[in-house]
Design an enzyme around this catalytic site. Structure first.
Site, mmCIF file in Angstrom:
data_model
loop_
_atom_site.group_PDB
_atom_site.id
_atom_site.type_symbol
_atom_site.label_atom_id
_atom_site.label_comp_id
_atom_site.label_asym_id
_atom_site.label_seq_id
_atom_site.Cartn_x
_atom_site.Cartn_y
_atom_site.Cartn_z
ATOM 1 N N ILE A 18 0.839 -1.198 0.000
ATOM 2 C CA ILE A 18 0.000 0.000 0.000
ATOM 3 C C ILE A 18 0.872 1.245 0.000
ATOM 4 O O ILE A 18 0.606 2.218 -0.685
ATOM 5 C CB ILE A 18 -0.940 0.012 1.222
ATOM 6 C CG1 ILE A 18 -1.911 -1.164 1.163
ATOM 7 C CG2 ILE A 18 -1.706 1.333 1.313
ATOM 8 C CD1 ILE A 18 -2.778 -1.316 2.394
ATOM 9 N N GLY A 19 1.941 1.192 0.781
ATOM 10 C CA GLY A 19 2.827 2.354 0.815
ATOM 11 C C GLY A 19 3.939 2.196 1.815
ATOM 12 O O GLY A 19 3.953 1.286 2.646
ATOM 13 N N GLY A 21 5.825 4.498 4.604
ATOM 14 C CA GLY A 21 5.735 5.751 5.350
ATOM 15 C C GLY A 21 6.820 5.825 6.389
ATOM 16 O O GLY A 21 7.714 4.982 6.450
ATOM 17 N N GLY A 24 7.115 2.641 8.598
ATOM 18 C CA GLY A 24 7.334 1.317 8.052
ATOM 19 C C GLY A 24 6.500 1.058 6.811
ATOM 20 O O GLY A 24 5.818 1.931 6.285
ATOM 21 N N VAL A 26 3.500 -0.798 4.659
ATOM 22 C CA VAL A 26 2.141 -1.302 4.867
ATOM 23 C C VAL A 26 1.728 -2.087 3.626
ATOM 24 O O VAL A 26 1.911 -1.637 2.496
ATOM 25 C CB VAL A 26 1.141 -0.150 5.110
ATOM 26 C CG1 VAL A 26 -0.242 -0.713 5.437
ATOM 27 C CG2 VAL A 26 1.624 0.753 6.236
ATOM 28 N N ASP A 142 0.804 12.579 14.989
ATOM 29 C CA ASP A 142 1.037 12.680 13.543
ATOM 30 C C ASP A 142 -0.284 12.636 12.783
ATOM 31 O O ASP A 142 -0.404 11.952 11.770
ATOM 32 C CB ASP A 142 1.967 11.547 13.086
ATOM 33 C CG ASP A 142 2.546 11.808 11.698
ATOM 34 O OD1 ASP A 142 2.696 12.989 11.315
ATOM 35 O OD2 ASP A 142 2.841 10.827 10.980
#
Length: 305
Positions: A18-19, A21, A24, A26, A142
Site C-alpha cells: 500500500i505504501g 511511510g 514502516g 504497509v 502525527d
C-alpha cells in the site's frame, strides 16, 4: 499473538504494497483462513537483553485493550505477529482492518468540494476519535489526512497511533520525509508537548476540508513556522519559548496577518470560531477534544449546503 514468522506467513498473504511511510511498510493482505482483507503494517522493535522492552509490551497491551471498546472512529487492530529477528531488532506485523482510502484520497476525489454538513460530520468524527485516544492517555502526534481512513460509507477511522516509542525508533531508521504541514509550533520548536498537538492538527485538517488544500505548506521547521506566523500573526514575545527554542522569536518579522476569513471565505462563523480555538500558538490556550465536541459548530442545526 502469533509467535513466529511462519505463522504470520501461513495466516496472512500479502496482495500488494500500500505504501512506505515514516512508520514502516504497509501491505494490503488476505487472511488465508477467513478470506478477510487486512492491512499489514511492518515495524521494527529494538530488543534489549530481556527481549521485547517492557514499555513496548505495555503499548501493545494498551492497543489490544482499546479494541475492546469497538470505537467507530478508531481502526481495529486484528492481530499482532512476530516476524524475523535481525541482530538486536525484531520485526513485528500489526494486522489492522483494511480501509480502502484515506482522507487525502477522499478529498482529491471531491472536485466540487464537500457540503457544509459533510465537513461537519467528518470533522466531528475526527474530534470524536481523538477524544477517545486522549481519554486513554494516547497522543497521536502525527494526525494528517493520510492517517485518517475513510470507509466506503464515508466515516472516519483514525490510524497510525500507539507504539509511539517503537515508531520513534522506526523513524530514525527511515529516510522518508515526514510532512511538517500539520505539526504544532511546539513540535516544530522541539519542545515538550501534550495532547494539544493533536488539536492543532485537527484545526489544519478542518480548514483543508473547506479549501481542499493544506493550510500551511513549509519545507523546513522555520519555513513552516513562517507560514503559521503569516496566517495567525506573530505571537507575543512572552508566548515564545525563547530560552529553549532553537528558532528565536526575533527571526520573524512583524507583519500583517492574512485572516482565516479571507483564506476560507466559505467557512461559517461557528466553524471559524472552532478552528481559531484550535490554532492558537500557546498550547495551553487550545480547546480540548472533549470541549470541542460541545462547541456550537457541532450543536447548531444542520445546514444542507
Amino acid at each position: 499473538m502469533a509467535q513466529n514468522s511462519k505463522q504470520e506467513k501461513s495466516t496472512y498473504e500479502a496482495i500488494n504494497k500500500i505504501g512506505r511511510g515514516a512508520y514502516g511498510t504497509v501491505y494490503k493482505a488476505r487472511n488465508n483462513e477467513t478470506g478477510q482483507e487486512v492491512a499489514l503494517k511492518k515495524v521494527w522493535i529494538p530488543l534489549n537483553e530481556d527481549g521485547i522492552p517492557m514499555n513496548t509490551l505495555r503499548e501493545i497491551a494498551l492497543l489490544k485493550q482499546l479494541n475492546t471498546f469497538n470505537h467507530p472512529n478508531i481502526v481495529k487492530l486484528l492481530d499482532i505477529c512476530h516476524g524475523q529477528q535481525l541482530g538486536k531488532d525484531l520485526m513485528m506485523f500489526l494486522v489492522f482492518e483494511h480501509v480502502e482510502q484515506d482522507l487525502a484520497m477522499y478529498i482529491s476525489k471531491q472536485a466540487q468540494g464537500f457540503s457544509t454538513t459533510e465537513i461537519r460530520n467528518l470533522s466531528k468524527e475526527i474530534v470524536n476519535g481523538v477524544d477517545f485516544l486522549h481519554s486513554h492517555r494516547i497522543v497521536h502526534r502525527d494526525l494528517k489526512p493520510q492517517n485518517l481512513l475513510v470507509t466506503s460509507d464515508g466515516h472516519i477511522k483514525l490510524a497510525d497511533f500507539g507504539l509511539a516509542k517503537t515508531y520513534d525508533f522506526e523513524m530514525r531508521l527511515t529516510s522518508v520525509v515526514v510532512t511538517l504541514w500539520y505539526r504544532s509550533p511546539e513540535i516544530l520548536l522541539g519542545l515538550p508537548y501534550a495532547t494539544s498537538v493533536d488539536i492543532w492538527s485537527i484545526g489544519c485538517i478542518i480548514v483543508e476540508l473547506y479549501t481542499r488544500k493544506p493550510l500551511f505548506c513549509g519545507k523546513s521547521e522555520k519555513e513552516q513556522l513562517s507560514e503559521i506566523v503569516r496566517v495567525l500573526g506573530k505571537p507575543p514575545k512572552d508566548e515564545w519559548p525563547e530560552r529553549s527554542a532553537p528558532i528565536k522569536w526575533s527571526a520573524f518579522a512583524l507583519s500583517e496577518k492574512v485572516d482565516l476569513e479571507v483564506l476560507v471565505p466559505n467557512m461559517c462563523e461557528n466553524a471559524l470560531g472552532l478552528v481559531k480555538s484550535m490554532l492558537t500558538f500557546d498550547p495551553n490556550k487550545r480547546i480540548s477534544a472533549l470541549e470541542a465536541l460541545s462547541h456550537e459548530y457541532f450543536l447548531e442545526e444542520p445546514i444542507n449546503t
